[in-house]
Enzyme design. Structure first.
Site, PDB file in Angstrom:
ATOM      1  N   HIS A 137      38.596  35.029  50.948  1.00 35.63           N
ATOM      2  CA  HIS A 137      38.810  35.847  52.153  1.00 35.63           C
ATOM      3  C   HIS A 137      38.082  35.288  53.375  1.00 35.63           C
ATOM      4  O   HIS A 137      38.315  35.751  54.491  1.00 35.63           O
ATOM      5  CB  HIS A 137      38.348  37.293  51.926  1.00 35.63           C
ATOM      6  CG  HIS A 137      39.126  38.002  50.867  1.00 35.63           C
ATOM      7  ND1 HIS A 137      40.499  38.129  50.919  1.00 35.63           N
ATOM      8  CD2 HIS A 137      38.739  38.609  49.710  1.00 35.63           C
ATOM      9  CE1 HIS A 137      40.912  38.785  49.834  1.00 35.63           C
ATOM     10  NE2 HIS A 137      39.876  39.085  49.085  1.00 35.63           N
ATOM     11  N   ASP A 171      44.233  35.588  42.539  1.00 38.57           N
ATOM     12  CA  ASP A 171      43.417  36.796  42.689  1.00 38.57           C
ATOM     13  C   ASP A 171      44.359  37.950  43.073  1.00 38.57           C
ATOM     14  O   ASP A 171      45.426  37.730  43.647  1.00 38.57           O
ATOM     15  CB  ASP A 171      42.375  36.557  43.791  1.00 38.57           C
ATOM     16  CG  ASP A 171      41.380  37.694  43.945  1.00 38.57           C
ATOM     17  OD1 ASP A 171      40.279  37.596  43.360  1.00 38.57           O
ATOM     18  OD2 ASP A 171      41.697  38.687  44.649  1.00 38.57           O
ATOM     19  N   HIS A 173      44.061  39.973  45.361  1.00 42.52           N
ATOM     20  CA  HIS A 173      44.161  40.105  46.823  1.00 42.52           C
ATOM     21  C   HIS A 173      44.649  38.800  47.462  1.00 42.52           C
ATOM     22  O   HIS A 173      44.361  37.715  46.960  1.00 42.52           O
ATOM     23  CB  HIS A 173      42.783  40.444  47.410  1.00 42.52           C
ATOM     24  CG  HIS A 173      42.157  41.669  46.829  1.00 42.52           C
ATOM     25  ND1 HIS A 173      41.279  41.618  45.755  1.00 42.52           N
ATOM     26  CD2 HIS A 173      42.287  42.976  47.162  1.00 42.52           C
ATOM     27  CE1 HIS A 173      40.885  42.856  45.466  1.00 42.52           C
ATOM     28  NE2 HIS A 173      41.482  43.698  46.291  1.00 42.52           N
ATOM     29  N   ASP A 260      40.917  40.378  38.980  1.00 45.55           N
ATOM     30  CA  ASP A 260      41.153  41.759  39.417  1.00 45.55           C
ATOM     31  C   ASP A 260      42.615  42.180  39.257  1.00 45.55           C
ATOM     32  O   ASP A 260      43.002  43.277  39.652  1.00 45.55           O
ATOM     33  CB  ASP A 260      40.638  42.021  40.849  1.00 45.55           C
ATOM     34  CG  ASP A 260      40.786  40.844  41.780  1.00 45.55           C
ATOM     35  OD1 ASP A 260      41.461  39.851  41.408  1.00 45.55           O
ATOM     36  OD2 ASP A 260      40.242  40.904  42.901  1.00 45.55           O
TER      37      ASP A 260
HETATM   38  C1  SP5 Z   1      37.219  38.459  46.306  1.00 40.30           C
HETATM   39  C2  SP5 Z   1      37.820  39.833  46.258  1.00 40.30           C
HETATM   40  O1  SP5 Z   1      38.442  40.189  45.259  1.00 40.30           O
HETATM   41  N1  SP5 Z   1      37.601  40.634  47.298  1.00 40.30           N
HETATM   42  C3  SP5 Z   1      38.187  41.911  47.323  1.00 40.30           C
HETATM   43  C4  SP5 Z   1      37.672  42.756  48.406  1.00 40.30           C
HETATM   44  C5  SP5 Z   1      38.378  44.074  48.410  1.00 40.30           C
HETATM   45  N2  SP5 Z   1      37.470  45.131  48.582  1.00 40.30           N
HETATM   46  C6  SP5 Z   1      38.077  46.402  48.527  1.00 40.30           C
HETATM   47  C7  SP5 Z   1      37.073  47.439  48.216  1.00 40.30           C
HETATM   48  C8  SP5 Z   1      37.767  48.678  47.774  1.00 40.30           C
HETATM   49  C9  SP5 Z   1      36.812  49.613  47.117  1.00 40.30           C
HETATM   50  N3  SP5 Z   1      37.557  50.587  46.417  1.00 40.30           N
HETATM   51  C10 SP5 Z   1      36.770  51.642  45.898  1.00 40.30           C
HETATM   52  C11 SP5 Z   1      37.624  52.596  45.168  1.00 40.30           C
HETATM   53  C12 SP5 Z   1      36.794  53.769  44.797  1.00 40.30           C
HETATM   54  N4  SP5 Z   1      37.587  54.697  44.068  1.00 40.30           N
HETATM   55 ZN    ZN Z   2      40.358  40.060  44.751  1.00 41.84          ZN
END
Ligand code: SP5
Ligand code: ZN
Length: 317
Positions: A137, A171, A173, A260
């Site tokens: 990212h 990944d 994302h 993920d």
């Molecule tokens: C490297 C990578 O996989 N980065 C991903 C970053 C996305 N972050 C999103 C965070 C979302 C947190 N969700 C919390 C849900 C609680 N129920």
């Molecule tokens: Zn990710």
């Protein structure tokens, strides 16, 4: 197979992130990498080696120098090891704090990726860079999504001096940073399979109409998939992506590997079971390219070791 690993990643261990106004425990924890390392050691998959130390120039060549200096400076100003600084500039979200050890950990993550790249150049066929913090990212001048420096992109830039490079990003994302860094280049192909950015991070990129610009037109390919994607449709998409890699005929393949996409990942939304990672590894291995695997996300800590193990059984088969 060599596995590049350093314990320096532990110097970066934020306690919290902010999600939709809520302060929640940090998902991108040191235990992630330890879970993978432990399992691979137990199963005697590969030989663990420490990263070499490379010049910071490699980071400055892929990122804006002011951005790199900003992270270094802010890290040095944090007073206590447990404290976090959330930047208000050079940052895209509320998931990516800076601590005392962040610069050092992020620099070693880059070294971990580049050490793997150099091994490929020296003739190794499959190398695993166990990077943390992750990188895909991180853009030219923006941190985000737990990423500071773009490990895979810096390794790709390094390898691109020798030959064409394909980056396959699996990944969950979209790798907005990697896409951006090679968007106008025809010698580095970026292909990503990820959750529909209309509903998942990073929200503003990863749509199928993004295909590159200028000379790079046609050398970026995005496969956004709906939440709930299962093994069957994921595999079809992966095969299509791998066909494109093959047509491009790169000297090197870099896989940005995130776990993920796992069915029980706490922040994902696909339905891949652990056994699918063996299939994924096998499909990628069929290309028979010199391949650098760079660790990205994956947050179901206790299962990460199993996913990695299955992936490497598949890719080496
Ligand atoms: C490297 C990578 O996989 N980065 C991903 C970053 C996305 N972050 C999103 C965070 C979302 C947190 N969700 C919390 C849900 C609680 N129920
Ligand atoms: Zn990710």
């Amino acid at each position: 197979m060599r596995i590049i690993y350093s314990e320096t990643h532990r110097k970066h261990a934020p306690r919290w992130e902010f999600f939709e106004g809520e302060k929640i425990p940090y998902a991108e924890k040191p235990e992630r990498i330890e879970s993978i390392a432990k399992k691979l050691k137990e199963k005697k998959v590969g030989e663990f080696v420490s990263p070499k130390e490379y010049s910071e120039d490699l980071i400055y060549q892929s990122h804006n120098p002011h951005y790199v200096d900003f992270i270094k400076k802010k890290a040095s100003l944090v007073k206590n090891p447990q404290d976090s600084f959330f930047a208000s500039y050079y940052i895209m979200d509320t998931y990516t704090p800076i601590q005392q050890g962040t610069y050092q950990a992020a620099k070693v993550a880059v070294d971990t990726a580049v050490t793997g790249a150099e091994l490929l150049q020296n003739g190794e066929k499959i190398v695993y860079s166990l990077c943390r913090p992750p990188g895909h990212h991180a853009e030219h001048a923006t941190m985000g999504g737990y990423c500071y420096f773009n490990n895979a992109a810096i390794a790709a830039a390094y390898l691109s001096k020798t030959g064409k490079v394909a980056i396959l990003d699996v990944d969950f994302h979209h790798g907005n940073g990697t896409q951006q860094l090679f968007y106008d280049r025809s010698d580095v192909l970026y292909i990503s399979i990820h959750a529909d950015p209309a509903v998942k991070f990073p929200y503003e990129s990863g749509f199928s109409h993004e295909t590159g610009v200028g000379k790079g037109k046609g050398f970026t390919k995005n496969y956004p998939l709906p939440l709930g994607t299962d093994s069957t449709s994921y595999r079809k998409t992966l095969q299509d992506a791998l066909k494109k890699v093959k047509q491009f005929n790169p000297a090197f393949l870099i896989v940005s590997l995130g776990f993920d996409t796992y069915e029980k990942d706490p922040i994902g939304g696909f339905l891949l079971p652990i056994s699918f990672y063996e299939v994924m590894g096998k499909e990628i291995g069929l290309l028979k390219k010199s391949t650098l695997i760079v660790q990205e996300g994956g947050y179901a800590v206790d299962a990460l070791g199993d996913m990695a193990y299955h992936f490497f059984v598949g890719i080496s088969s």
